[in-house]
Design an enzyme around this catalytic site. Structure first.
Site, short mmCIF file in Angstrom:
data_model
loop_
_atom_site.label_atom_id
_atom_site.label_comp_id
_atom_site.label_asym_id
_atom_site.label_seq_id
_atom_site.Cartn_x
_atom_site.Cartn_y
_atom_site.Cartn_z
N PHE A 122 0.83 -1.19 0.00
CA PHE A 122 0.00 0.00 0.00
C PHE A 122 0.87 1.25 0.00
O PHE A 122 1.87 1.31 0.72
CB PHE A 122 -0.87 0.05 1.27
CG PHE A 122 -1.67 -1.19 1.52
CD1 PHE A 122 -2.96 -1.30 1.04
CD2 PHE A 122 -1.13 -2.25 2.24
CE1 PHE A 122 -3.71 -2.44 1.28
CE2 PHE A 122 -1.86 -3.39 2.49
CZ PHE A 122 -3.16 -3.50 2.01
N CYS A 123 0.48 2.23 -0.78
CA CYS A 123 1.06 3.57 -0.71
C CYS A 123 -0.06 4.54 -1.06
O CYS A 123 -1.23 4.15 -1.03
CB CYS A 123 2.29 3.71 -1.61
SG CYS A 123 2.00 3.53 -3.38
N GLY A 124 0.26 5.76 -1.38
CA GLY A 124 -0.79 6.73 -1.67
C GLY A 124 -1.65 6.32 -2.85
O GLY A 124 -2.87 6.38 -2.79
#
Length: 154
Positions: free
Chosen positions: A64-66
């Protein structure tokens, strides 16, 4: 299954929620960071999870990231890894069924928690069966090997 998860600070909360959900589904989860909302660069996390898959320490990964984009790009830099950004259930299923993706990525600034849980579940509930897709994946992996052996003319 043994699932590796990881996030940058932008997606810490989403990672924590999905991680708990995956455990409730009956999977073992290994958390590769980040462990707080303190700023951290995502490539190192992606490289850790991808390397653990390559070394067969874990079976699949969810990062997960932005946006999910950076994590996917970074994970795909580890030879032998196929990572797919997924923001819907169908793509998550196809990532595994058609592409035998060892990793999926999601963006915390793109989708909500409930959607992320369902995407993770869909990805973990299917297994690659080969068929016509295997031939295509082999072509991709052969091209990767060719670049590593002989380099690129780029």
């Amino acid at each position: 299954m043994k699932i590796g998860v990881g996030a940058d600070h932008n997606a810490f909360d989403l990672k924590e929620a999905v991680k708990a959900y995956i455990v409730n589904l009956g999977h073992e989860v290994i958390d590769y960071g980040c462990y707080s909302k303190e700023e951290v660069d995502y490539p190192g996390v992606a490289f850790k999870v991808a390397t653990e898959i390559k070394d067969a320490s874990i079976e699949r990964g969810i990062l997960f990231c932005g946006t999910g984009i950076g994590m996917s790009i970074a994970a795909n830099k580890v030879p032998g890894i196929r990572s797919a950004q997924c923001h819907d259930v169908y793509s998550a299923e196809r990532a595994q069924l058609s592409n035998n993706a060892q990793i999926i990525t999601m963006g915390a600034k793109v989708i909500g928690e409930e959607a992320a849980k369902k995407i993770a579940e869909a990805y973990l509930n299917v297994s690659f069966k080969g068929g016509n897709s295997e031939r295509k994946i082999n072509q991709i992996m052969d091209q990767e090997k060719e670049y590593f052996l002989h380099g690129s003319n780029c």
